[in-house]
Design a protein around this motif. Structure first.
Motif, mmCIF file in Angstrom:
data_model
loop_
_atom_site.group_PDB
_atom_site.id
_atom_site.type_symbol
_atom_site.label_atom_id
_atom_site.label_comp_id
_atom_site.label_asym_id
_atom_site.label_seq_id
_atom_site.Cartn_x
_atom_site.Cartn_y
_atom_site.Cartn_z
ATOM 1 N N LYS A 48 -140.358 -26.999 -5.540
ATOM 2 C CA LYS A 48 -139.549 -27.986 -4.823
ATOM 3 C C LYS A 48 -138.100 -27.492 -4.802
ATOM 4 C CE LYS A 48 -141.442 -31.079 -7.604
ATOM 5 N NZ LYS A 48 -141.837 -32.298 -8.311
ATOM 6 N N THR A 49 -137.364 -27.929 -3.803
ATOM 7 C CA THR A 49 -135.963 -27.516 -3.711
ATOM 8 C C THR A 49 -135.059 -28.642 -4.206
ATOM 9 O OG1 THR A 49 -136.490 -26.097 -1.857
ATOM 10 C CG2 THR A 49 -134.174 -26.644 -2.162
ATOM 11 N N TYR A 50 -134.112 -28.271 -5.015
ATOM 12 C CA TYR A 50 -133.158 -29.225 -5.594
ATOM 13 C C TYR A 50 -131.741 -28.812 -5.212
ATOM 14 C CZ TYR A 50 -136.979 -30.652 -8.752
ATOM 15 O OH TYR A 50 -138.158 -31.107 -9.275
ATOM 16 N N GLU A 51 -130.885 -29.809 -5.012
ATOM 17 C CA GLU A 51 -129.468 -29.542 -4.748
ATOM 18 C C GLU A 51 -128.682 -29.779 -6.035
ATOM 19 O OE1 GLU A 51 -128.510 -28.168 -2.088
ATOM 20 O OE2 GLU A 51 -130.294 -28.491 -0.847
ATOM 21 N N VAL A 52 -127.740 -28.895 -6.298
ATOM 22 C CA VAL A 52 -127.018 -28.939 -7.572
ATOM 23 C C VAL A 52 -125.537 -29.259 -7.335
ATOM 24 C CG1 VAL A 52 -126.425 -27.617 -9.637
ATOM 25 C CG2 VAL A 52 -128.584 -27.173 -8.452
ATOM 26 N N PHE A 53 -125.030 -30.209 -8.086
ATOM 27 C CA PHE A 53 -123.616 -30.612 -7.973
ATOM 28 C C PHE A 53 -122.951 -30.471 -9.331
ATOM 29 C CE2 PHE A 53 -126.107 -32.759 -4.826
ATOM 30 C CZ PHE A 53 -125.331 -32.719 -3.662
ATOM 31 N N LEU A 54 -121.724 -29.992 -9.306
ATOM 32 C CA LEU A 54 -120.994 -29.790 -10.561
ATOM 33 C C LEU A 54 -119.682 -30.543 -10.535
ATOM 34 C CD1 LEU A 54 -121.302 -25.959 -11.184
ATOM 35 C CD2 LEU A 54 -122.095 -27.749 -12.721
ATOM 36 N N LYS A 55 -119.290 -31.031 -11.688
ATOM 37 C CA LYS A 55 -117.985 -31.679 -11.797
ATOM 38 C C LYS A 55 -117.227 -31.103 -12.972
ATOM 39 C CE LYS A 55 -115.724 -36.126 -12.563
ATOM 40 N NZ LYS A 55 -114.518 -35.336 -12.724
ATOM 41 N N GLU B 53 -113.954 -31.194 -15.648
ATOM 42 C CA GLU B 53 -113.215 -32.233 -16.346
ATOM 43 C C GLU B 53 -112.001 -32.640 -15.499
ATOM 44 O OE1 GLU B 53 -111.867 -30.925 -20.143
ATOM 45 O OE2 GLU B 53 -111.238 -32.949 -20.734
ATOM 46 N N GLY B 54 -111.640 -33.908 -15.511
ATOM 47 C CA GLY B 54 -110.475 -34.353 -14.747
ATOM 48 C C GLY B 54 -110.870 -35.176 -13.545
ATOM 49 N N LYS B 55 -109.986 -35.212 -12.552
ATOM 50 C CA LYS B 55 -110.186 -36.141 -11.444
ATOM 51 C C LYS B 55 -110.998 -35.573 -10.286
ATOM 52 C CE LYS B 55 -106.158 -39.079 -12.207
ATOM 53 N NZ LYS B 55 -104.816 -39.440 -11.735
ATOM 54 N N ASP B 56 -111.271 -34.242 -10.315
ATOM 55 C CA ASP B 56 -112.030 -33.661 -9.208
ATOM 56 C C ASP B 56 -113.400 -34.340 -9.084
ATOM 57 O OD1 ASP B 56 -110.045 -31.934 -8.622
ATOM 58 O OD2 ASP B 56 -110.898 -30.209 -9.693
ATOM 59 N N PRO B 57 -113.858 -34.542 -7.858
ATOM 60 C CA PRO B 57 -115.185 -35.139 -7.671
ATOM 61 C C PRO B 57 -116.295 -34.108 -7.896
ATOM 62 C CG PRO B 57 -114.234 -34.593 -5.552
ATOM 63 C CD PRO B 57 -113.189 -34.237 -6.591
ATOM 64 N N PHE B 58 -117.541 -34.566 -7.897
ATOM 65 C CA PHE B 58 -118.670 -33.638 -7.929
ATOM 66 C C PHE B 58 -118.644 -32.790 -6.658
ATOM 67 C CE2 PHE B 58 -120.315 -36.358 -11.216
ATOM 68 C CZ PHE B 58 -121.122 -35.511 -11.978
ATOM 69 N N ILE B 59 -118.885 -31.511 -6.814
ATOM 70 C CA ILE B 59 -118.876 -30.612 -5.660
ATOM 71 C C ILE B 59 -120.219 -29.885 -5.595
ATOM 72 C CG2 ILE B 59 -117.800 -28.515 -4.711
ATOM 73 C CD1 ILE B 59 -115.155 -29.523 -5.941
ATOM 74 N N HIS B 60 -120.737 -29.745 -4.380
ATOM 75 C CA HIS B 60 -122.018 -29.061 -4.202
ATOM 76 C C HIS B 60 -121.895 -27.613 -4.663
ATOM 77 C CE1 HIS B 60 -125.358 -27.390 -1.536
ATOM 78 N NE2 HIS B 60 -125.924 -28.113 -2.479
ATOM 79 N N ASP C 87 -118.478 -29.481 -16.425
ATOM 80 C CA ASP C 87 -118.983 -30.087 -17.658
ATOM 81 C C ASP C 87 -119.920 -31.261 -17.373
ATOM 82 O OD1 ASP C 87 -117.006 -31.767 -16.853
ATOM 83 O OD2 ASP C 87 -115.850 -31.700 -18.715
ATOM 84 N N GLN C 88 -120.146 -31.521 -16.073
ATOM 85 C CA GLN C 88 -121.204 -32.464 -15.714
ATOM 86 C C GLN C 88 -121.994 -31.862 -14.558
ATOM 87 O OE1 GLN C 88 -120.188 -36.737 -15.335
ATOM 88 N NE2 GLN C 88 -118.143 -36.130 -15.979
ATOM 89 N N MET C 89 -123.287 -32.148 -14.522
ATOM 90 C CA MET C 89 -124.123 -31.597 -13.449
ATOM 91 C C MET C 89 -125.091 -32.649 -12.948
ATOM 92 S SD MET C 89 -126.728 -28.360 -13.647
ATOM 93 C CE MET C 89 -125.582 -27.004 -13.437
ATOM 94 N N TRP C 90 -125.187 -32.758 -11.629
ATOM 95 C CA TRP C 90 -126.228 -33.587 -11.009
ATOM 96 C C TRP C 90 -127.209 -32.649 -10.348
ATOM 97 C CZ3 TRP C 90 -122.704 -37.283 -7.656
ATOM 98 C CH2 TRP C 90 -122.181 -38.293 -8.477
ATOM 99 N N VAL C 91 -128.485 -32.905 -10.532
ATOM 100 C CA VAL C 91 -129.509 -32.139 -9.833
ATOM 101 C C VAL C 91 -130.371 -33.150 -9.071
ATOM 102 C CG1 VAL C 91 -131.429 -30.533 -10.084
ATOM 103 C CG2 VAL C 91 -129.451 -30.344 -11.595
ATOM 104 N N VAL C 92 -130.442 -32.966 -7.763
ATOM 105 C CA VAL C 92 -131.084 -33.959 -6.897
ATOM 106 C C VAL C 92 -132.176 -33.292 -6.075
ATOM 107 C CG1 VAL C 92 -130.664 -35.681 -5.096
ATOM 108 C CG2 VAL C 92 -128.805 -35.044 -6.659
#
Lengths: 90, 244
Positions: free
Chosen positions: A2-9, A11-18, A45-50
């Motif tokens: 399956k294919t997943y999209e990865v987002f990273l954030k 530390e600080g005010k920057d939003p999650f970026i693909h 320092d944070q990761m979303w995998v969708v």
């Protein structure tokens, strides 16, 4: 796979970026591969995998139609008008 | 403290195991089964070479000489670490067996009275959780299919007994010195239990044999070692003064 999209954030005010995407057989492996492919040098320092199939995709034609000149108003005309009105009043 | 001869031998064995496995894993660079696995596996290779480097640095200032310049009989690597494993099933199974052993071996050193060794162990142990997670989730995933089970089972049965050699070092005096907090025999039992349990979930009953089959710790190299050593010393053979 399956294919997943990865987002990273970061530390600080920057939003999650693909960051990119990974192919993986299941969620657990997706997290493992995403970490190795995009986060092994502490890029975030944070990761979303969708799961890509859970991403809602907007209609491209509608997006293109949304590009109209009056939406690009940079406020110059309004600012000019305000200045003129204010100086007339004084 | 001045580490005893036994302590230095233990560290050298561990370093040699890491060097061989790191070098072997790196063989898969660019030819891993798929891109994501290629990246993950060879990143682990890098970690293992980093562990080897950290351990050698406890023993010498000339790491390159210790890592590459000894006679074959002076290496102490376990044979399972030396095996080339140029098919993916073997590479994956060895990865899991190796990292399960590594996790236990580092745990036995984190509170070592050899302070620098203890600190190295703490850093390395943090990486091990990821290695184990990676190896086990892929292995479990593959073992859940008939095809995977068919291909992996014979490899597991043949490789697992060799893993016992990871614990074949002499630990005489090391527990009393506080250098090691878990005896080699106990470490081996922990590893055997973990391996048996892991594969039992897939109805693979591993026979670990009566005693350690191989003799890498005593200076006898496996058939694969010469090839591996040639590969890892290719650059230094061309240019002994090469800097990298």
């Amino acid at each position: 796979m399956k294919t997943y999209e990865v987002f990273l954030k970061k530390e600080g005010k920057d939003p999650f970026i693909h960051a990119g995407s990974v192919d993986a057989p299941d969620d657990e492996m997706a997290l493992t591969y995403a970490r190795e492919a995009y986060g092994r040098r502490s890029e975030g320092d944070q990761m979303w995998v969708v799961l890509r199939c859970n991403v809602l995709i907007a209609d491209e034609v509608e997006l293109e139609m949304a590009d109209r000149t009056h939406k690009h108003n940079d406020g110059k005309l309004v600012a000019e008008l305000r200045r003129t009105t204010l100086s007339d009043q004084s | 403290m001045v580490p005893s001869e036994e302590a230095r031998k233990l560290v050298l064995s561990f370093a040699d195991d890491e060097l061989c496995v790191g070098q072997n894993h790196s063989w898969w660079i660019a030819i891993g089964p798929f891109l994501e696995e290629d990246l993950a596996f060879t990143s682990i290779a890098q970690d293992e070479l980093g562990h080897a480097r950290a351990l050698y640095s406890l023993l010498t200032d000339d790491i390159d000489h210790l890592a590459y310049g000894r006679n074959h009989s002076e290496y102490r690597s376990a044979h399972i670490a030396e095996f080339l494993c140029h098919d993916w099933s073997s590479a994956l199974v060895r990865h899991v067996l190796h990292d399960m052993a590594e996790q236990i071996r580092w745990s036995a050193l984190t509170n070592s009275s050899w302070t620098a060794l203890g600190e190295t162990a703490q850093r390395a142990l943090a990486e091990e959780n990821f290695h184990i997670q990676h190896g086990l989730s892929l292995l479990r995933r593959l073992l859940s299919s008939d095809e995977g089970q068919k291909r992996l089972e014979p490899i597991v049965l043949s490789l697992a007994p060799y893993g016992r050699e990871y614990f074949a070092d002499c630990d005489e005096g090391l527990i009393d010195d506080g250098l090691l907090t878990i005896s080699m025999a106990d470490q081996e039992r922990m590893w055997v239990d973990q391996v048996l349990e892991t594969f039992d979930d897939f109805n693979i009953s591993v026979d670990m044999g009566e005693e350690t089959q191989s003799s890498g710790r005593s200076g006898i190299r496996s058939d694969d070692f010469a090839t591996l050593h040639d590969e890892m010393t290719a650059v230094i053979q061309i240019d002994p003064n090469a800097q990298w």
